[in-house]
Design a protein around this motif. Structure first.
Motif, PDB file in Angstrom:
ATOM      1  N   ALA A 181      13.001  -1.104  -0.530  1.00  0.00           N
ATOM      2  CA  ALA A 181      14.249  -0.224  -0.415  1.00  0.00           C
ATOM      3  C   ALA A 181      14.333   0.056   1.131  1.00  0.00           C
ATOM      4  CB  ALA A 181      13.775   1.248  -1.156  1.00  0.00           C
ATOM      5  N   ALA A 182      15.641  -0.133   1.675  1.00  0.00           N
ATOM      6  CA  ALA A 182      15.632  -0.012   2.973  1.00  0.00           C
ATOM      7  C   ALA A 182      17.121   0.663   3.404  1.00  0.00           C
ATOM      8  CB  ALA A 182      15.348  -0.925   3.752  1.00  0.00           C
ATOM      9  N   ARG A 211       0.786  -1.211   0.115  1.00  0.00           N
ATOM     10  CA  ARG A 211      -0.074  -0.021  -0.084  1.00  0.00           C
ATOM     11  C   ARG A 211       0.801   1.196   0.018  1.00  0.00           C
ATOM     12  NH1 ARG A 211      -3.058  -2.608   4.166  1.00  0.00           N
ATOM     13  NH2 ARG A 211      -2.036  -1.104   5.865  1.00  0.00           N
ATOM     14  N   GLY A 212       2.196   1.229  -0.001  1.00  0.00           N
ATOM     15  CA  GLY A 212       2.961   2.478  -0.061  1.00  0.00           C
ATOM     16  C   GLY A 212       3.625   2.869   1.472  1.00  0.00           C
ATOM     17  N   GLY A 213       3.155   2.044   2.400  1.00  0.00           N
ATOM     18  CA  GLY A 213       3.480   2.428   3.722  1.00  0.00           C
ATOM     19  C   GLY A 213       5.377   1.911   4.019  1.00  0.00           C
ATOM     20  N   SER A 254      13.460   0.652 -14.065  1.00  0.00           N
ATOM     21  CA  SER A 254      12.549   0.125 -13.286  1.00  0.00           C
ATOM     22  C   SER A 254      12.483   0.652 -11.830  1.00  0.00           C
ATOM     23  CB  SER A 254      12.201  -1.330 -13.443  1.00  0.00           C
ATOM     24  OG  SER A 254      13.649  -1.981 -13.191  1.00  0.00           O
ATOM     25  N   VAL A 255      13.740   1.088 -11.422  1.00  0.00           N
ATOM     26  CA  VAL A 255      14.236   1.666 -10.163  1.00  0.00           C
ATOM     27  C   VAL A 255      14.066   3.291 -10.120  1.00  0.00           C
ATOM     28  CG1 VAL A 255      15.629   1.872  -7.991  1.00  0.00           C
ATOM     29  CG2 VAL A 255      15.925  -0.107  -9.764  1.00  0.00           C
ATOM     30  N   PRO A 256      13.180   3.884  -9.632  1.00  0.00           N
ATOM     31  CA  PRO A 256      13.010   5.326  -9.617  1.00  0.00           C
ATOM     32  C   PRO A 256      14.271   6.025  -9.284  1.00  0.00           C
ATOM     33  CG  PRO A 256      10.983   4.126  -8.503  1.00  0.00           C
ATOM     34  CD  PRO A 256      12.127   3.197  -8.669  1.00  0.00           C
ATOM     35  N   SER A 257      14.340   7.115  -9.856  1.00  0.00           N
ATOM     36  CA  SER A 257      15.502   7.952  -9.699  1.00  0.00           C
ATOM     37  C   SER A 257      15.350   8.218  -8.184  1.00  0.00           C
ATOM     38  CB  SER A 257      15.631   9.076 -10.770  1.00  0.00           C
ATOM     39  OG  SER A 257      16.560  10.170 -10.236  1.00  0.00           O
ATOM     40  N   LYS A 258      14.514   8.573  -7.663  1.00  0.00           N
ATOM     41  CA  LYS A 258      14.334   8.797  -6.044  1.00  0.00           C
ATOM     42  C   LYS A 258      14.958   7.766  -5.210  1.00  0.00           C
ATOM     43  CE  LYS A 258      12.411  12.042  -3.361  1.00  0.00           C
ATOM     44  NZ  LYS A 258      12.275  13.472  -3.802  1.00  0.00           N
ATOM     45  N   THR A 259      14.478   6.684  -5.690  1.00  0.00           N
ATOM     46  CA  THR A 259      15.187   5.645  -4.691  1.00  0.00           C
ATOM     47  C   THR A 259      16.798   5.449  -4.846  1.00  0.00           C
ATOM     48  OG1 THR A 259      12.903   4.424  -5.273  1.00  0.00           O
ATOM     49  CG2 THR A 259      15.062   2.921  -4.305  1.00  0.00           C
ATOM     50  N   ALA A 293      10.379  -0.274  -3.188  1.00  0.00           N
ATOM     51  CA  ALA A 293      11.471   0.258  -4.035  1.00  0.00           C
ATOM     52  C   ALA A 293      11.260   0.736  -5.389  1.00  0.00           C
ATOM     53  CB  ALA A 293      12.849  -0.894  -3.884  1.00  0.00           C
ATOM     54  N   THR A 294      10.199   0.525  -5.751  1.00  0.00           N
ATOM     55  CA  THR A 294       9.484   0.812  -7.399  1.00  0.00           C
ATOM     56  C   THR A 294       8.696   1.952  -7.072  1.00  0.00           C
ATOM     57  OG1 THR A 294       7.802  -0.505  -7.033  1.00  0.00           O
ATOM     58  CG2 THR A 294       9.652  -1.748  -7.930  1.00  0.00           C
ATOM     59  N   SER A 295       8.435   2.563  -5.812  1.00  0.00           N
ATOM     60  CA  SER A 295       7.586   3.619  -5.727  1.00  0.00           C
ATOM     61  C   SER A 295       8.322   4.886  -5.277  1.00  0.00           C
ATOM     62  CB  SER A 295       6.538   3.291  -4.807  1.00  0.00           C
ATOM     63  OG  SER A 295       6.245   4.513  -3.899  1.00  0.00           O
ATOM     64  N   PRO A 296       8.480   5.789  -6.092  1.00  0.00           N
ATOM     65  CA  PRO A 296       9.139   7.049  -5.687  1.00  0.00           C
ATOM     66  C   PRO A 296       8.455   7.738  -4.381  1.00  0.00           C
ATOM     67  CG  PRO A 296       8.368   7.527  -8.035  1.00  0.00           C
ATOM     68  CD  PRO A 296       7.781   5.920  -7.358  1.00  0.00           C
ATOM     69  N   THR A 297       7.057   7.483  -4.327  1.00  0.00           N
ATOM     70  CA  THR A 297       6.470   8.354  -2.898  1.00  0.00           C
ATOM     71  C   THR A 297       6.986   7.448  -2.068  1.00  0.00           C
ATOM     72  OG1 THR A 297       4.420   7.908  -4.697  1.00  0.00           O
ATOM     73  CG2 THR A 297       3.896   8.985  -2.197  1.00  0.00           C
ATOM     74  N   ALA A 298       7.025   6.037  -2.017  1.00  0.00           N
ATOM     75  CA  ALA A 298       7.441   5.303  -0.814  1.00  0.00           C
ATOM     76  C   ALA A 298       9.049   5.770  -0.261  1.00  0.00           C
ATOM     77  CB  ALA A 298       7.566   3.972  -1.119  1.00  0.00           C
ATOM     78  N   ALA A 299       9.867   5.922  -1.454  1.00  0.00           N
ATOM     79  CA  ALA A 299      11.217   6.589  -1.372  1.00  0.00           C
ATOM     80  C   ALA A 299      11.169   8.006  -0.623  1.00  0.00           C
ATOM     81  CB  ALA A 299      12.001   6.514  -2.598  1.00  0.00           C
TER      82      ALA A 299
END
Ligand code: TXA
Ligand code: MG
Length: 361
Positions: A155-156, A41-43, A121-126, A59-65
């Motif tokens: 991503a951690a 869910r992006g948490g 596939s890995v957002p630049s943000k990550t 790791a695939t979500s810029p918002t999560a990063a």
């Protein structure tokens, strides 16, 4: 934000869960599954690994990063490691090479992070805007199951507030992250206690060691030639660009000054005695404690393990730095570790904690 604390069974906590043979109980598996739903869910979910606790998101979500950088208080140009459940999963997110697979064969799952060229596939943000991405496959069964059930790489970064020592126990995580993440999986003490070894694969199939850890240069040399990056043991020079963004930030720093002493015990004690300050502390070897107390009874001691027992020292270092940080010491002294084997990882973390203050005695 309300943070759910997810306590795993004692069996999982104390069991040898650091291997492919370990099976989680159905109860623990269900708990990890609900945490995987949070990731989907992006948490944000903090989870244990064999090195230190990680602050995880998709790791695939810029918002999560972005949420990870915010929760940690980390500058967003300092990239995140993506955690995969098996070495082959890196394929989707990075350009793997034959050398990557030789490293994987030798050390994965395990405390090794490999820097590869990234796919889109890995957002630049990550990846903190870099063209490369850091990939790690942890050996901790809880971590791997969480990744598997999330269906995405996680991503951690280490789950500490930026600038404090990495957390190796759930208590450390709770101190730093309560109210900043959706859930914290309490899996007891992390096995090793210092973060993973990081290597970069160069175009000529050599390796550059960017951060020392449990997997030592000698072990890596068996796979490919290794150069230790200067910043592992030295200060970055004025204006020098760090090959790993993390190198340029002050790390692991308690609020009291840390000073590393290079000399035998007698010389260390003479030095500490001469400074004459109150409320000083010494991270000493366990076998020295008695003799020190006889000579300097007012010195607070943090025994870190026997002189030759580098595993115990690695396991306890961050915990001790955190504890010492609550005591307002005027100064925290520690021995300068040897740079051999796991000693190199201890050396690297301690010179950062000490902001490179070394006294040659
Ligand atoms: O053991 C570990 O590696 C833990 C656990 C949670 O897996 N993670 C960890 O992450 O220590 P973090 O973010 O605290 O440290 C990762 C380091 C940072 O210094 C970062 O700058 C560097 O890895 N890094 C990440 N991606 C990189 C890249 N593409 N190139 C160079 N350095 C990179
Ligand atoms: Mg960290």
């Amino acid at each position: 934000m309300i943070t759910e604390i997810v306590k795993l069974s004692e069996a999982t906590e104390s069991a040898e869960r650091y291997g492919t043979a370990f099976t989680l109980s159905p109860e623990d598996d269900a708990k990890i599954k609900s945490c995987a739903e949070i990731i989907k869910r992006g948490g944000l979910v903090v989870f244990p690994t064999e090195t230190v606790y990680g602050l995880g998101g998709d790791a695939t979500s810029p918002t999560a990063a972005s949420k990870i950088y915010e929760a940690k208080g980390r500058p967003s140009d300092n990239p995140l490691i993506i955690h995969v459940s098996c070495p082959e999963e890196a394929e989707k997110y990075a350009y793997t090479t034959e050398l990557y697979y030789r490293l994987a064969e030798a050390f994965m799952p395990g405390p090794l992070t490999v820097i590869l060229d990234a796919k889109d596939s890995v957002p630049s943000k990550t990846r903190g805007g870099l063209s490369t991405v850091a990939v790690r496959c942890p050996t901790d069964a809880v971590a791997r199951r969480l990744i598997e059930l999330s269906g995405v790489p996680i991503a951690a970064p280490s789950a500490n507030l930026s600038g404090s020592p990495s957390p190796t126990r759930a208590k450390h995580v709770i101190d730093d992250m309560l109210g900043r993440v959706d859930a914290i999986i309490d899996g007891g003490e992390c096995e090793f206690g210092l973060e993973s070894t990081i290597v970069k694969i160069n175009s000529d199939d050599t390796l550059t060691l960017l951060r020392p850890g449990k997997i030592t240069p000698t072990e890596l040399e068996k796979i490919a030639p290794v150069t230790v990056a200067d910043a592992v043991v030295d200060k970055l020079k004025e204006g020098e660009v760090a090959i790993s963004p993390g190198m340029k930030y002050r790390h692991y720093a308690p609020s009291s000054p840390v000073v590393l002493l290079d000399g035998n015990l007698d010389k260390c004690l003479n030095y500490i005695e001469k400074t004459g300050q109150n409320n000083q502390a010494f991270i000493c070897y366990t076998d020295e404690a008695e003799a020190i107390l006889k000579r300097l009874p007012s010195l607070t001691l943090y025994p870190i393990g026997a002189r030759e027992d580098l595993f115990t020292q690695a396991h306890l270092l961050f915990s001790i730095l955190r504890e010492a940080d609550t005591k307002n010491h005027s100064c925290i002294y520690a021995h300068l570790p040897k740079r051999e084997g796991i000693g190199l990882a201890l050396y690297n973390r301690l010179i950062r904690a000490a902001a490179h203050t070394i006294i040659n005695l």
